[in-house]
Design an enzyme around this catalytic site. Structure first.
Site, PDB file in Angstrom:
ATOM      1  N   LYS A  86     -13.628  16.150 -10.622  1.00  0.00           N
ATOM      2  CA  LYS A  86     -14.958  16.626 -10.209  1.00  0.00           C
ATOM      3  C   LYS A  86     -14.959  17.050  -8.742  1.00  0.00           C
ATOM      4  O   LYS A  86     -15.379  18.147  -8.415  1.00  0.00           O
ATOM      5  CB  LYS A  86     -16.005  15.514 -10.389  1.00  0.00           C
TER       6      LYS A  86
ATOM      7  N   GLU B  75     -23.650   7.302  -2.705  1.00  0.00           N
ATOM      8  CA  GLU B  75     -22.202   7.505  -2.617  1.00  0.00           C
ATOM      9  C   GLU B  75     -21.518   6.286  -2.024  1.00  0.00           C
ATOM     10  O   GLU B  75     -22.096   5.596  -1.186  1.00  0.00           O
ATOM     11  CB  GLU B  75     -21.910   8.692  -1.679  1.00  0.00           C
ATOM     12  N   ARG B  76     -20.274   6.076  -2.427  1.00  0.00           N
ATOM     13  CA  ARG B  76     -19.463   5.068  -1.732  1.00  0.00           C
ATOM     14  C   ARG B  76     -19.047   5.674  -0.392  1.00  0.00           C
ATOM     15  O   ARG B  76     -18.733   6.857  -0.332  1.00  0.00           O
ATOM     16  CB  ARG B  76     -18.205   4.726  -2.545  1.00  0.00           C
TER      17      ARG B  76
END
Length: 475
Positions: free
Chosen positions: A162, A193-194
């Site tokens: 992705k 998000e991380r």
């Protein structure tokens, strides 16, 4: 006491704190919905008004941790909503939901600040023509054409490519000036998000040389739900500046739209609203529409969006997936099976679909070719079980030709990426829609039956297969 504008500062006091939800009493006048309030030492605790409970009380959601906030704490109304910085100075920079820079460099000078709560463009200003958004990636342009000013959903698990696909589209759009003569701008919005993913993406963009035409915003996984819920709106405010003021085309990448819905669900639960089906917030449709409808194609420019979509438990009837689907003009499904076979980009052509793939928009020839390709690949998928059990020799001559065509098409629809050159050792290729269609048409006409399948693997235009085959035969 007067504030900077010369008006009396509107002050209140905390009545109750329950996690991220804070009730505040104002004796003078109630702040409007979406007003930003500050509390704590130096105004470090930021709250947004989400409800007016009665003539004296408002209920707000904290956009920062609420440690240290207690009953009776003083709260000041800032007199306006949450704002985001816009302008040329934001390019190449990384921000949080408040517009603070998080890339350890100085804040951008002369940035204009605009409210993150803006109405979608009215219908009268929207462009009514449907245009194809060319990405330079064969399998997308031929089988799942994207819409300029449209929204494409990218479905896939971990490790199927992705981020690589997103990075390549950014590279093609900025590096090759593919979206109009004004040059494109990319905005990456990480919702939930991380921090590892954000840091890696920042480094990759810097290495690829596309950072100067990019803006990055992150509402990280460890931040309160209010912060994650608003970072998408902040990104859209920045995107709207480049579209409306600078008349540039914008590519907006959102990862992950499910986490936006999830943050809304947390906020709704904290606010004490009655949940709807499967625990989702009753206002999910409205909240998602308020964000998605701002992504539009106007006469000034277009915001084209690619959104990663997580599908809970692979259940496509989940309310989050159903509501997201209704906004998308293209659905690109990444397949782990294709990735394991080395067919990159690992897009599954039979599961992916696009509303642009109609004769009136993409043209009769393109439509007919795409249908022929899908039919060939679908026939081959049906033959795979027989091939696995009995071997290719047991097929009829016609079925054997279909299998050969499909295998060559699968390999031709692979492509070396510019952003993976350092890993693959293959030079990246950008292929125009015309060249991609010509190549598919020639394979369907059986022009390449004498060439090995390998000659068509990881090439740009189909003519490169002849050179590859010639080089392979030289001593």
């Amino acid at each position: 006491m007067l504030d900077e504008a010369g008006g009396r500062a509107n002050r209140g006091a905390v009545v109750s704190v329950r996690g991220s939800v804070v009730d505040i009493r104002f004796d003078e006048h109630l702040p409007p919905i979406h007003s930003l309030l500050r509390a704590g030492e130096g105004g470090r605790i930021v709250l947004e008004v989400l409800a007016q409970r009665d003539a004296r009380h408002v209920r707000g959601i904290a956009l920062t941790p609420t440690q240290g906030l207690a009953r009776g704490s003083a709260v000041e109304d800032t007199g306006g909503p949450l704002k985001a910085p816009v302008g040329q100075g934001t390019l190449g920079r990384m921000f949080d939901v408040f517009g603070n820079v998080i890339d350890r460099e100085a804040p951008p000078p002369d940035a204009e600040w605009r409210s993150v709560h803006r109405a979608p463009p009215p219908l009268a200003e929207r462009s009514t023509t449907s245009e194809i958004f060319e990405t330079g990636i064969k399998v997308i342009d031929v089988l799942v054409p994207m819409e300029r000013g449209g929204k494409a959903g990218l479905f896939g698990g971990a490790g199927v490519g992705k981020t690589v696909l997103l990075t390549e589209i950014i590279h093609n759009m900025i590096g090759h000036n593919m979206i109009g003569h004004h040059g494109g701008v990319s905005i990456f919005c990480g919702i939930g998000e991380r921090c590892r993913e954000g840091e890696e993406l920042y480094r990759d963009m810097k290495a690829a040389g596309v950072l100067p035409s990019m803006v990055m915003l992150f509402g990280q996984m460890n931040e309160p739900p209010g912060s994650r819920f608003r970072v998408g709106h902040a990104a859209l405010t920045m995107a709207e500046y480049f579209r409306d003021d600078e008349h540039r085309d914008v590519l907006l990448l959102i990862d992950n739209i499910f986490r936006f819905i999830q943050a809304g669900m947390e906020v709704s639960g904290l606010m004490g609203q009655m949940p709807s089906r499967l625990g989702y917030q009753p206002t999910m449709g409205t909240e998602l529409s308020a964000l998605e409808e701002r992504i539009a194609n106007t006469d000034a420019g277009a915001i084209t969006s690619i959104q990663a979509v997580y599908v809970p438990a692979d259940d496509f009837t989940d309310p989050a997936a159903v509501h997201t689907f209704s906004h998308l003009s293209a659905s690109i499904v990444l397949s782990r099976k294709r990735a394991s076979e080395g067919l990159y980009p690992a897009i599954d052509p039979l599961q992916s679909s696009s509303k642009m793939a109609t004769p009136t928009i993409c043209g009769q020839r393109h439509y007919d070719l795409a249908q022929d390709i899908r039919q060939t690949l679908a026939q081959y998928a049906g033959l795979k079980d027989i091939i696995a059990m009995l071997g290719l020799e047991q097929l009829s001559p016609e079925d054997r030709r279909v299998a050969a065509r499909a295998r060559r098409l699968e390999r031709f629809l692979t492509q070396p990426f510019f952003t993976t050159e350092q890993f693959t050792g293959l030079t990246g290729k950008l292929v125009s829609l015309k060249d991609a269609l010509d190549g598919c048409e020639r394979i369907l006409r059986d022009e390449f039956t004498d060439y090995s399948e390998r000659a068509l693997y990881m090439i740009g235009t189909v003519d490169e297969a002849k050179k590859k085959a010639h080089d392979a035969h030289e001593p």
